[in-house]
Design an enzyme around this catalytic site. Structure first.
Site, short mmCIF file in Angstrom:
data_model
loop_
_atom_site.label_atom_id
_atom_site.label_comp_id
_atom_site.label_asym_id
_atom_site.label_seq_id
_atom_site.Cartn_x
_atom_site.Cartn_y
_atom_site.Cartn_z
CD GLU A 227 -3.08 -1.00 0.42
OE1 GLU A 227 -3.36 0.15 0.02
OE2 GLU A 227 -3.74 -1.99 0.11
CB CYS A 261 -1.39 7.43 1.38
SG CYS A 261 -2.92 6.67 1.95
#
Ligand code: NAD
Length: 484
Positions: A227, A261
């Protein structure tokens, strides 16, 4: 190990030298034992226990995140606690059906054969998490790992020491050490863990470190979920509702001080909308965080850059941009003494500037004006595939065209960041922004091996075995011709 009879432990922190190896060995033993012991009921108990411990320690979690980077309580509740609680409730609600072996139909050639797919635990899993949402991104994957029946070792980030210590404490209070353990520490600890033959590695962090993790995993042919991050662009076209877009972008960009993110990295705006959007963003920043620099700095709802290194990295990005012609349209106030960086909007950035090339990961928002949407699409396609693309537009054709002509982990239309919270959507990137997906069923799947189980009941495949007599050859030819 009886997973129903979990007792609290208060062991000392785990350190690299030798202890990691013995911890790993204990996990291997327990992973094999758990193949039969980690029943649906046992997993549901584990998940409930985690939630119960977190609930009783919410105040400590809030304090730890404030200590680490002054994260506001409401942001902790919404972005650290809620996603984990939701992940647990969702898994508890659906685990029975996820675990059910599902029968699959065969072709005519599979006549007389029963087949099913079973999700089996991979075994011993490593979860390496970042500092920006340390609770969410340690415990979220842990929920999926436990739902799938694995044991897990978590390596939280060294940049949020108060929270990482608390994560260890919560885990030690909740699980036996050979089921879930936490190894605190820096790169050295991470690398000592990466030397080991885990059955799966779930890494959340930067693309640079993601490459190191994948290379280490390759040595053992360990599967990975990565991720990662990158530059998630936002497009505001000429049909967008500007007030709404500004509200959502300010929230998506400046929550957690831009250290998200999936925060919008930069905004492409149709040239005719640019002045209105900039005004609306400015108004919204002041409405939310305070009318003056002083109010913003002393306001309770704005957290800090995590450390001096990241503060200086952001300062360098902003200064490089302004020294090469970019202008500060809003904000720009900083205080190195407390890693404070005000909500900042930049205009006039160019593709050559570092800020246009590196993931910003902080509260600086470049606004780039465009005349032709195809130029924006080309610019997006010229870079690494982003984790998210955000499109603010009331023109369905434009939205669809952008979705079709680009690639990214996910797309969010007329909003941003909220795709993370949807329990039934796969969350993840593509190539540079990640490999594999998390959340809900997708997280469960990431930590599971999809095992093919076939049972021959009365198949006639033996008629095709050698010796290849003329009759067998004829049969094979017929099969290839009519069933292939
Ligand atoms: P990072 O990659 O520097 O660190 C992540 C973890 O890896 C930490 O636990 C760290 O100790 C460890 N690590 C660092 N260097 C290592 C090395 N050389 N070898 C082995 N392990 C190492 O990331 P970060 O600064 O903690 O987080 C920010 C990055 O994470 C950003 O790029 C952001 O976009 C990304 N991120 C992605 C997601 C997502 O869900 N896709 C979520 C949050 C953050």
């Amino acid at each position: 190990m009886n997973v129903h009879a979990v007792t609290a432990t208060t062991a000392a922190p785990i350190h690299p030298d030798g202890e990691i190896d013995s911890l790993f060995s204990s996990h291997r033993r327990s992973a094999v034992e758990n193949r039969t012991k980690f029943t649906l009921k046992a997993r549901l108990v584990m998940l409930s226990r985690l939630k119960a411990t977190m609930k009783t320690r919410e105040d400590e979690i809030i304090r730890a995140l404030y200590t680490d980077f002054r994260k506001p309580e409401s942001e902790v509740r919404l972005t650290e606690l809620f996603p984990v609680y939701q992940e647990i409730s969702h898994a508890r609600r659906h685990l029975r059906s996820w675990l059910r072996p599902h029968r699959v139909h065969g072709s005519l050639g599979m006549f007389g054969i029963a087949a099913e797919v079973r999700y089996q635990a991979k075994g011993v899993c490593l979860i390496i998490s970042p500092w920006n949402y340390p609770v969410n991104l340690s415990f979220g994957p842990l929920v999926s790992a436990l739902a799938a029946g694995n044991t897990a070792i978590i390596k939280p980030s060294e940049l949020t020491p108060a929270t990482s210590a608390l994560i260890r404490d919560i885990v030690e209070q909740t699980f036996p050490r050979d089921l879930v353990a936490v190894c605190e520490g820096d790169v050295q600890v991470s690398q000592a863990l990466l030397d080991l033959p885990f059955d799966h590695i779930f890494f959340t962090g930067s693309p640079q470190v993601g490459k190191i993790v994948m290379a280490a995993a390759a040595k053992h042919l360990t599967s990975v979920t990565l991720e990662l991050g990158g530059k998630s662009p936002t497009i505001v076209d000429s049909t967008a509702n500007i007030e709404q877009a500004a509200r959502k972008i300010v929230w998506g960009k400046f929550a957690n001080n831009g250290q998200t993110c999936i925060a919008p990295d930069h905004v492409y705006v149709a040239r005719d909308q640019a002045p209105a959007l900039i005004d609306a963003l400015r108004l919204e920043i002041r409405r939310v965080y305070g009318q003056t620099d002083g109010q913003q700095k002393n306001g309770p709802d704005y957290c800090r850059i995590v450390n001096r290194r990241h503060f200086e990295r952001l300062t360098a990005l902003a200064d490089d941009a302004t020294s090469r012609g970019a202008t500060v349209l809003e904000g720009g106030d900083r205080d190195p003494g407390q890693n404070y960086f005000s909500p900042t909007i930049l205009g006039g950035t160019t593709p050559q500037m570092a800020i246009s090339q590196e993931e910003i990961f902080g509260p600086v928002l470049p606004i780039i004006e465009y005349d032709d949407i195809s130029v924006v699409v080309d610019a997006i396609n010229a870079g690494p595939k982003p984790l998210a693309i955000y499109v603010f537009s009331n023109d369905a054709a434009v939205r669809e065209d952008i979705i079709l002509s680009t690639s990214s982990g996910g797309v969010c239309v007329n909003n941003n960041v909220v795709q993370f919270l949807h329990p039934n959507l796969p969350f993840g990137g593509v190539n540079n922004s990640g490999i594999g997906t998390a959340h809900g069923f997708y997280g469960f799947k990431a930590f599971s091996h999809e095992r093919a189980v076939l049972r021959d009941k009365f198949s006639v495949l033996r008629l095709l075995f050698p010796p290849y007599t003329p009759a067998v050859k004829k049969l094979i030819n017929l099969i290839v011709r009519f069933l292939g």
